[in-house]
Design an enzyme around this catalytic site. Structure first.
Site, PDB file in Angstrom:
ATOM      1  CG  ASP A 138      -1.740   1.259   1.355  1.00  0.00           C
ATOM      2  OD1 ASP A 138      -2.878   1.288   0.880  1.00  0.00           O
ATOM      3  OD2 ASP A 138      -1.216   2.244   1.932  1.00  0.00           O
ATOM      4  CB  VAL A 166      -3.750   1.838  -2.017  1.00  0.00           C
ATOM      5  CG1 VAL A 166      -3.725   1.100  -3.343  1.00  0.00           C
ATOM      6  CG2 VAL A 166      -3.306   3.288  -2.223  1.00  0.00           C
ATOM      7  CG  ASP A 167      -3.659  -2.913   0.916  1.00  0.00           C
ATOM      8  OD1 ASP A 167      -3.464  -3.317  -0.239  1.00  0.00           O
ATOM      9  OD2 ASP A 167      -2.799  -2.998   1.812  1.00  0.00           O
ATOM     10  CB  VAL A 168      -9.440   0.479   2.286  1.00  0.00           C
ATOM     11  CG1 VAL A 168     -10.945   0.689   2.419  1.00  0.00           C
ATOM     12  CG2 VAL A 168      -8.836   0.142   3.654  1.00  0.00           C
ATOM     13  N   GLY A 171      -9.887  -3.600  -2.032  1.00  0.00           N
ATOM     14  CA  GLY A 171     -10.804  -4.581  -1.473  1.00  0.00           C
ATOM     15  C   GLY A 171     -12.249  -4.277  -1.823  1.00  0.00           C
TER      16      GLY A 171
END
Length: 359
Positions: A138, A166-168, A171
């Site tokens: 991220d 960014v990961d959120v 997802g």
């Protein structure tokens, strides 16, 4: 005891081979919506986030791990095991975020599974796409994708967002793709591959800032808490701290002006002019706001219909949601997490299992 209602994804089996954040978040969302999620972890060590601490919960579990793993059954399996292959062949949805080529080495790639499981929805998160073998983190993608270049104080160093945003985003995008693929499968009977990259997700998440580059040739920079296109829309100093004003149109500004007793000023008559003269506007506002504390101005301006507020801590943000009746916290056998924000009137989100221990 009341029976738990069936969720909209009740009856679907999800094989969650993912680790860390983006994949587990998508799988948890599917679990919240009623799917039966089986979290597959490495024997002995488990998900990377089990070792990411402090902080830890009272039982010693990493709070990071607890944030995205509820509503899952847990199993420790080697990827080369017959049990892992059997799970993948039975699953409606498979979620993975290994480096490209990893799942294929163990016979768990999409093309390898499709003959035995043609209805499989195979959902992958990569850093930079399937053709790029580089691992994606991220923090790195916030830098490479441009997000850090617009985050931080003017003239100061580039700064990452205070959560793995960014990961959120990835997802959530992966969840959207999975649900779209499920809808398509209802019509065709066939599954498909769903792919999301961290780089693609951060670029999509830049919305208006990316549009400025593409359509006006304007490369944005760091503006602190200011908005490139709206004013007043930032933090302003009061007698005891910062007040957030989020004035999105001329009508709201007129209410703000009246509540603060500011005289009319042609420089501030329209949003475009306020953006042009934002320094003068900030000086005029702070000259009045300095006379009283944040709490006073929140009360006065909220009563006047002006969007405003204090800068809360995370704990204060959770407490605010509780006061507003949003029920933001889920407690499953002492393992607490933030509730899903999704509200469905007929097939509500349910909370059935705490994050699993490593077995």
């Amino acid at each position: 005891m009341n029976a738990i209602p069936a969720g909209p994804l009740d009856g679907l089996l999800v094989a969650d081979f993912s680790r860390v954040l983006a994949g587990p978040l998508a799988a948890m969302t599917l679990g919240d919506l009623g799917a039966d999620v089986v979290k597959v972890e490495r024997p002995g060590t488990g998900d990377d986030t089990r070792a990411w601490g402090p902080p830890h919960a009272p039982d010693g579990t990493s709070t990071y791990y607890l944030s995205v793993n509820r509503n899952k059954r847990g199993v420790a399996l080697d990827l080369a095991s017959p049990e892992a292959l059997d799970l993948a062949r039975r699953a409606d949805i498979l979620v993975e975020n290994f480096a490209p080529g990893t799942m294929e080495r163990f016979g768990l790639g999409y093309e390898q599974l499709r003959p035995a499981n043609p209805g499989l929805i195979y959902a992958s998160v990569t850093g930079f796409g399937r053709a790029a073998p580089s691992p994606g983190y991220d923090f790195l993608v916030q830098a490479l994708g441009g997000l850090m270049s617009i985050t931080g104080a003017p003239g100061g160093p580039p700064t990452k967002v205070g959560v793995a945003l960014v990961d959120v985003l990835a997802g959530q995008q992966l969840t959207s793709g999975i649900l779209a693929a499920l809808y398509a499968r209802q019509r065709t009977g066939r599954g498909q591959r769903v792919e999301v990259s961290l780089l693609g997700s951060v670029l999509a998440g830049l919305v208006n800032q990316a549009s400025a580059v593409l359509n006006a040739g304007v490369v944005p920079g760091r503006m602190g808490n200011r908005h490139p296109s709206i004013a007043p829309y930032e933090t302003y100093a009061t007698a005891d701290g910062d007040l957030v004003l989020a004035v999105g149109n001329d009508g709201q500004f007129e209410r703000l002006r009246a509540a603060l007793g500011l005289a009319g000023d042609e420089r501030f008559a329209t949003n475009a002019r306020r953006v042009e003269h934002r320094e003068a506007l900030a000086e005029a506002l702070e000259a009045v706001l300095a006379a009283a504390p944040v709490a006073h101005w929140v009360e006065v301006l909220t009563a006047a219909g002006v969007p405003c507020g204090a800068v809360n801590t995370v704990a204060e943000g959770i407490a605010l949601a509780e006061r507003l009746g949003l029920a933001p916290v889920v407690d499953l056998d002492g393992r607490r997490s933030i509730a899903s924000p999704i509200e469905l009137s007929e097939t509500p989100v349910t909370y059935r299992r705490p994050p699993p221990d490593l077995k």
